[in-house]
Each structure stands twice: as C-alpha cells, then as structure tokens.
Design a protein around this motif. Sequence first.
Motif, PDB file in Angstrom:
ATOM      1  N   UNK A  86     105.147  55.198   6.926  1.00  0.00           N
ATOM      2  CA  UNK A  86     105.931  54.542   5.878  1.00  0.00           C
ATOM      3  C   UNK A  86     106.295  53.132   6.327  1.00  0.00           C
ATOM      4  N   UNK A  87     106.836  52.361   5.396  1.00  0.00           N
ATOM      5  CA  UNK A  87     107.344  51.022   5.682  1.00  0.00           C
ATOM      6  C   UNK A  87     108.852  51.039   5.467  1.00  0.00           C
ATOM      7  N   UNK A  88     109.617  50.602   6.497  1.00  0.00           N
ATOM      8  CA  UNK A  88     111.075  50.592   6.405  1.00  0.00           C
ATOM      9  C   UNK A  88     111.566  49.171   6.201  1.00  0.00           C
ATOM     10  N   UNK A  89     112.388  48.990   5.188  1.00  0.00           N
ATOM     11  CA  UNK A  89     112.976  47.687   4.870  1.00  0.00           C
ATOM     12  C   UNK A  89     114.495  47.755   5.066  1.00  0.00           C
ATOM     13  N   UNK A 132     112.809  62.859   5.038  1.00  0.00           N
ATOM     14  CA  UNK A 132     114.134  62.882   4.419  1.00  0.00           C
ATOM     15  C   UNK A 132     115.173  63.520   5.341  1.00  0.00           C
ATOM     16  N   UNK A 133     114.794  64.587   6.042  1.00  0.00           N
ATOM     17  CA  UNK A 133     115.724  65.243   6.955  1.00  0.00           C
ATOM     18  C   UNK A 133     116.099  64.332   8.120  1.00  0.00           C
ATOM     19  N   UNK A 134     115.136  63.587   8.639  1.00  0.00           N
ATOM     20  CA  UNK A 134     115.417  62.659   9.740  1.00  0.00           C
ATOM     21  C   UNK A 134     116.361  61.558   9.270  1.00  0.00           C
ATOM     22  N   UNK A 135     116.119  61.022   8.078  1.00  0.00           N
ATOM     23  CA  UNK A 135     116.980  59.962   7.557  1.00  0.00           C
ATOM     24  C   UNK A 135     118.386  60.491   7.239  1.00  0.00           C
ATOM     25  N   UNK A 152     125.266  60.042  11.398  1.00  0.00           N
ATOM     26  CA  UNK A 152     125.753  59.502  12.669  1.00  0.00           C
ATOM     27  C   UNK A 152     125.987  57.995  12.622  1.00  0.00           C
ATOM     28  N   UNK A 153     125.756  57.386  11.490  1.00  0.00           N
ATOM     29  CA  UNK A 153     125.952  55.938  11.367  1.00  0.00           C
ATOM     30  C   UNK A 153     126.123  55.586   9.892  1.00  0.00           C
ATOM     31  N   UNK A 154     126.689  54.417   9.611  1.00  0.00           N
ATOM     32  CA  UNK A 154     126.928  54.020   8.209  1.00  0.00           C
ATOM     33  C   UNK A 154     125.652  53.537   7.527  1.00  0.00           C
ATOM     34  N   UNK A 155     124.721  54.465   7.341  1.00  0.00           N
ATOM     35  CA  UNK A 155     123.415  54.120   6.790  1.00  0.00           C
ATOM     36  C   UNK A 155     123.156  54.938   5.532  1.00  0.00           C
ATOM     37  N   UNK A 156     122.738  54.263   4.491  1.00  0.00           N
ATOM     38  CA  UNK A 156     122.248  54.904   3.285  1.00  0.00           C
ATOM     39  C   UNK A 156     120.764  54.594   3.148  1.00  0.00           C
ATOM     40  N   UNK A 157     120.052  55.447   2.447  1.00  0.00           N
ATOM     41  CA  UNK A 157     118.607  55.223   2.314  1.00  0.00           C
ATOM     42  C   UNK A 157     118.111  55.647   0.949  1.00  0.00           C
ATOM     43  N   UNK A 158     117.010  55.030   0.564  1.00  0.00           N
ATOM     44  CA  UNK A 158     116.257  55.465  -0.611  1.00  0.00           C
ATOM     45  C   UNK A 158     114.782  55.510  -0.221  1.00  0.00           C
ATOM     46  N   UNK A 159     114.060  56.466  -0.795  1.00  0.00           N
ATOM     47  CA  UNK A 159     112.633  56.625  -0.502  1.00  0.00           C
ATOM     48  C   UNK A 159     111.855  56.444  -1.796  1.00  0.00           C
ATOM     49  N   UNK A 160     110.911  55.529  -1.774  1.00  0.00           N
ATOM     50  CA  UNK A 160     110.043  55.290  -2.917  1.00  0.00           C
ATOM     51  C   UNK A 160     108.604  55.357  -2.438  1.00  0.00           C
ATOM     52  N   UNK A 161     108.038  56.564  -2.528  1.00  0.00           N
ATOM     53  CA  UNK A 161     106.698  56.836  -2.006  1.00  0.00           C
ATOM     54  C   UNK A 161     106.635  56.475  -0.522  1.00  0.00           C
ATOM     55  N   UNK A 220     107.686  53.668   0.897  1.00  0.00           N
ATOM     56  CA  UNK A 220     108.647  52.615   1.212  1.00  0.00           C
ATOM     57  C   UNK A 220     110.047  53.219   1.353  1.00  0.00           C
ATOM     58  N   UNK A 221     110.720  52.873   2.448  1.00  0.00           N
ATOM     59  CA  UNK A 221     112.073  53.332   2.713  1.00  0.00           C
ATOM     60  C   UNK A 221     112.978  52.109   2.807  1.00  0.00           C
ATOM     61  N   UNK A 222     114.099  52.145   2.130  1.00  0.00           N
ATOM     62  CA  UNK A 222     115.070  51.054   2.186  1.00  0.00           C
ATOM     63  C   UNK A 222     116.351  51.564   2.829  1.00  0.00           C
ATOM     64  N   UNK A 223     116.831  50.836   3.858  1.00  0.00           N
ATOM     65  CA  UNK A 223     118.075  51.176   4.537  1.00  0.00           C
ATOM     66  C   UNK A 223     119.133  50.136   4.196  1.00  0.00           C
ATOM     67  N   UNK A 224     120.357  50.612   3.953  1.00  0.00           N
ATOM     68  CA  UNK A 224     121.469  49.703   3.671  1.00  0.00           C
ATOM     69  C   UNK A 224     122.736  50.259   4.300  1.00  0.00           C
ATOM     70  N   UNK A 225     123.743  49.420   4.464  1.00  0.00           N
ATOM     71  CA  UNK A 225     125.013  49.851   5.035  1.00  0.00           C
ATOM     72  C   UNK A 225     125.810  50.675   4.034  1.00  0.00           C
ATOM     73  N   UNK A 226     126.449  51.713   4.547  1.00  0.00           N
ATOM     74  CA  UNK A 226     127.382  52.500   3.759  1.00  0.00           C
ATOM     75  C   UNK A 226     128.776  51.970   4.069  1.00  0.00           C
TER      76      UNK A 226
END
Length: 358
Positions: free
Chosen positions: A295-298, A319-322, A328-337, A339-345
Amino acid sequence: MQVNNDDERKWYLATKVLTSGLDATEQAEWETLKNDLTFQQEFTLIEKYWSKLDTLPYQQIDPEKDWKIVRDRVQQQVPLQRQRVAMPWLRYAAIIVVCMAVSFFVGSRMRNGLFSSGSQQLTTIEAPAGSKTYITLPDSSRVWLNAKSKISFDENFGIDNRYLKLEGEAFFDVVKKKTPFRVETPLYTVAVLGTAFNIKAYSDDDHVSTTLVRGLVNIEYTTPFGATQIMQLKPNEKIIASRTDSGDASAKNYIFNHERGIDAENETSWKDGWLSVKGESLRELARKIERLYDVKINFENEELKTYRYTGRLRQLSLEQVLKALSLTSPVEFTIDEKNVTLRENQSTKSKYRSLQAP
C-alpha cells in the motif's frame, strides 16, 4: 525407503544431500563416504551439472527427459569402465530432478537469465511488496526474503562460489562449507562460512543493518580513504550503519555502530510473522507497512512522522495493524483500496507520550 546395497545407499544419501538434507545418522554416514574418492568424483560431477544445467524446463518438469540430459552429459565425462559402477544412482535421478525443482522454487518468483554479466547468467528471486518468500539455494542454504526484497546469483553459485547480491531484507541460514558465503549489499559485504544472520538493506531506508543469530560474520566495507575495513559480529550483536546525508549509498555517507547484547531472535521475528519495532519513528514504521501490505501511506500531519514506537505485533490484516497503531498513539486512518491516509486524532493527542529513540 528401503535401500538394498552399498552403491544404492550412497546415491540415496546423495539424493538427500541435494534435496531435503540429511538427519544426524545419515550425516555420519555421509562423512565416511568422503574417503571414497571414486564416489566423491562422480558426485561432484553430478552436483556440477545439476547446478549449471540451464536447459531444464522447470515450468514443465519431465523427470525422464530432464535426467537423460544430465546423464548423457555426465557419461561423456565418466570412463566406460566406471559407468557400470555409477549406474545405481540412475534410479534416483527422477526423484532428484523433481525435488530440486520443488525445493528451489517453493513460494518464489523466479526469473532466469534476464540479466547477464559477461558469459554468466544471473538468477533473481524476488519477494514482491505484500508477500514474503522462502527459498533453498543450490548449496542447501536457506533464505527468507522479506517483502519487496530480492537476491541475485550466477549459474556457478554452489559450484565454485557462494556469492549473491541482496536488495531489501533477508534472513540467511547458511550451510557450512569451505567456500565462503558472501552477501553484497549496496553499502557493504557480509562474509561467512556457516551461520544464521539477518540483513536489512532497503534503498529507501536511512539505516542498513546486520544482526547475527549464531556463528560469526565479517562486515567488509571501503572507507572514504579507500582502505578496506572489517568488523566482526558475534551472536546477539548488530551492526547499524546510519546515513549522514542524502548522498549515494556508499560507506562514506554512513556512521557505523556496533551494538551488543541485543535480542537477535526478536530482531529476526519478521520471518515468523511478527512486526517488531524498537524506538522507530512512524515514518520508518510506515515504510514497513507499505512493503508488507503493498500500500501507499500518506501523512496529513508532518508531526506524525516523528512519533516513535517500541513493541511487537502479529502481522494480521492491514486494518488490524492500523487499529493497534491508533490505540497506542493519536492516529486516525482511512483506507481507500491501496492508499492509506494517516492524520492526528486531536482528542487523544494530549494522552500520548512519545517514546524517544534510545
């Protein structure tokens, strides 16, 4: 398998040497056969042609036809008066052809003869992104390739050399032989006789490392002044070369650190399905995840890249890894095929305490 006479027993053992390996009792028998010079000459010839024969149709194996090619070439080399002595091993020929093909190609993507260096053909074995590969080399050494990694070696590997090139990460369990086993990375060469070790040398990483599980290895590299430097590793030791700038992948752009008393088994647990990190930034962890799951992580927030993690997690679904990461950290994610996008929670950011690098 029942073997009826001494000659058949010799070639039964030879079959196992070339394919599945010997148990302790058989190994003791094999050692005594080293005094049988006639047998050893014949076995060396068989081993040579098996390793070098590039005309075997591995995609469509025909044991009888394939063996006839090998047998005809060998019999040209064996005097007529000795051919009757050598005949007992013919009944094992088809078994060897099939077993060698299976053990060498299980779980791998192989490309034969795509590159050449002079008159030598190269074999390249690759584990693409999203998968891992296990292979048995022609010298019976075993290799686990991590995702997005590959090794290359020439047609004489296991005959007059044990030299290969690595791009990416691999765990090697090397059979001890007189011929040194050498692994070239873009930064340095690892030289051994028989041992188990891990090399991580991805071109897009800032670190290149070698971890020793057992035996001894030498790390050989060229200093900025042109001298050859050799560093020796003992079990549970690790060499980490850290990039100092954005220059080319040569030793002059790296600082070498020798770490002792590490947990080598944990360092190499990736081959057993674990995702292990120790003081690694999220930027570094993201690269591992990209390779493992193709995958590609942004990153929406650059600050996220500096968060650090230590721990070990079974390689489950992406999904389980994310989700474990978000716990364990202020991270939110979305998965689009792919592509994975990470942002601060923002709601959990104040509860997170970043682990600093050791």
